[in-house]
Scaffold this active site. Structure first.
Site, short mmCIF file in Angstrom:
data_model
loop_
_atom_site.label_atom_id
_atom_site.label_comp_id
_atom_site.label_asym_id
_atom_site.label_seq_id
_atom_site.Cartn_x
_atom_site.Cartn_y
_atom_site.Cartn_z
CE LYS A 52 41.20 33.26 36.56
NZ LYS A 52 42.23 34.25 36.91
CD GLN A 96 44.19 34.41 39.96
OE1 GLN A 96 44.06 33.94 38.84
NE2 GLN A 96 43.35 35.28 40.45
CG ASP A 119 45.39 37.31 33.06
OD1 ASP A 119 44.15 37.20 33.09
OD2 ASP A 119 46.14 36.80 33.91
#
Ligand code: GUN
Length: 294
Positions: A52, A96, A119
């Site tokens: 990422k 994460q 997200d």
């Protein structure tokens, strides 16, 4: 039969995102910023976070990496998120998952400013997705299901009225996938571990999205002739190849069997996976643009 090349579609998307960032930089003398937060050292998370970070930097996003130790407590993480929420430089925040067991994931995800929710996991954005109209470009949508939708659209088959079956009801994939496909006017069934007659349901699916995390669970005989199969699973298994035990990645669908009946299918790896990160970059840019609307 067509193998859907997620790597290529994601690459094309990144090229466009890079151009968009160049234009934004010209206009605002600033580039979007993404904070990537990892707690502990789960090996898979480290791989994802590294990918990422690299891909974000490659398109011109400024990345703020925060790698915290396994012994970080909830209060420390909440403090970091609060700091990132306030920072002018940070447009997107990604924590994460999974987090260590002693930290409540829901508490942390809810503490992220919904406008910086890269997200799309915050209840505010989950709610917005469920009521928004289909052409709302400013939504922060969970990356994996959005990536799946982009792959479907790329096929140009027309989604209206199609029977879609999603296997898996997670907050990250199954539920947002349901919202996205309803918006496209598919008739959607969400199956899960307690579903009866899963095989029968799958046999009726024009579009099948598998997101259960069980290697090769979906058999070739379950696939309707001409169906589109999108495999979200990433499972590591040991398999004998040419007389040697090899550690390999497989999806939730038995690819070799399913490709005999499918019209189009995503491989694992190289299917849905690359799309997830590209969509994260897209969300970061959307959050940046939204912040400029005031
Ligand atoms: N862990 C597995 N998938 C994801 C994801 O899409 N986002 C985050 N933050 N963590 C994950």
């Amino acid at each position: 039969m067509k193998i859907i090349d997620g790597k290529k579609i994601a690459e094309d998307l990144r090229v466009n995102l890079k151009k968009e960032i160049t234009a934004l930089k010209k206009r605002y003398s600033k580039v979007p910023g993404l904070a990537v937060v990892q707690v502990g050292n789960v090996a898979a998370s480290s791989v994802y976070v590294k990918a990422k970070t690299k891909q974000a930097q490659d398109v011109g996003i400024r990345v703020f990496d925060h790698h915290l130790g396994e012994d970080t407590n909830e209060e420390m993480l909440l403090n970091l998120v609060s700091q990132l929420n306030k920072s002018e430089e940070v447009n997107g925040i990604l924590v994460q998952l999974p987090l260590p067991k002693h930290i409540n994931e829901e508490v942390i995800l809810n503490s992220i400013n919904p406008e910086k929710d890269a997200d799309g996991f915050h209840p505010f954005n989950v709610g917005k997705l469920s009521i928004a109209s289909s052409n709302d470009e400013n939504l922060l949508i969970p990356c994996t299901p959005y990536g799946v939708l982009l792959m479907l659209k790329e096929l140009n088959i027309g989604l209206v009225g199609k029977n879609a079956v999603i296997i898996g009801r997670s907050n990250i994939v199954g539920k947002p996938m349901l919202q996205l496909l309803i918006k496209e006017s598919c008739t959607v069934t969400v199956a899960h571990s307690k579903t009866k007659n899963l095989e029968m349901l799958c046999k009726n699916a024009d579009i099948l999205v598998a997101a259960v995390g069980r290697p090769k669970m979906v058999k070739g005989s379950w696939i309707k002739k001409g169906a589109i199969v999108l495999d979200v699973g990433i499972n590591r298994i040991i398999e004998n190849r040419d007389g040697e035990d090899k550690n390999i990645l497989v999806g939730d669908v038995d690819f070799n069997e399913a490709k005999e009946s499918a019209f189009a299918i995503t491989p694992v790896p190289g299917g849905v996976g690359p799309m997830t990160i590209a969509c994260l970059l897209r969300n970061t840019i959307i959050a940046f643009k939204n912040s400029k609307k005031g």
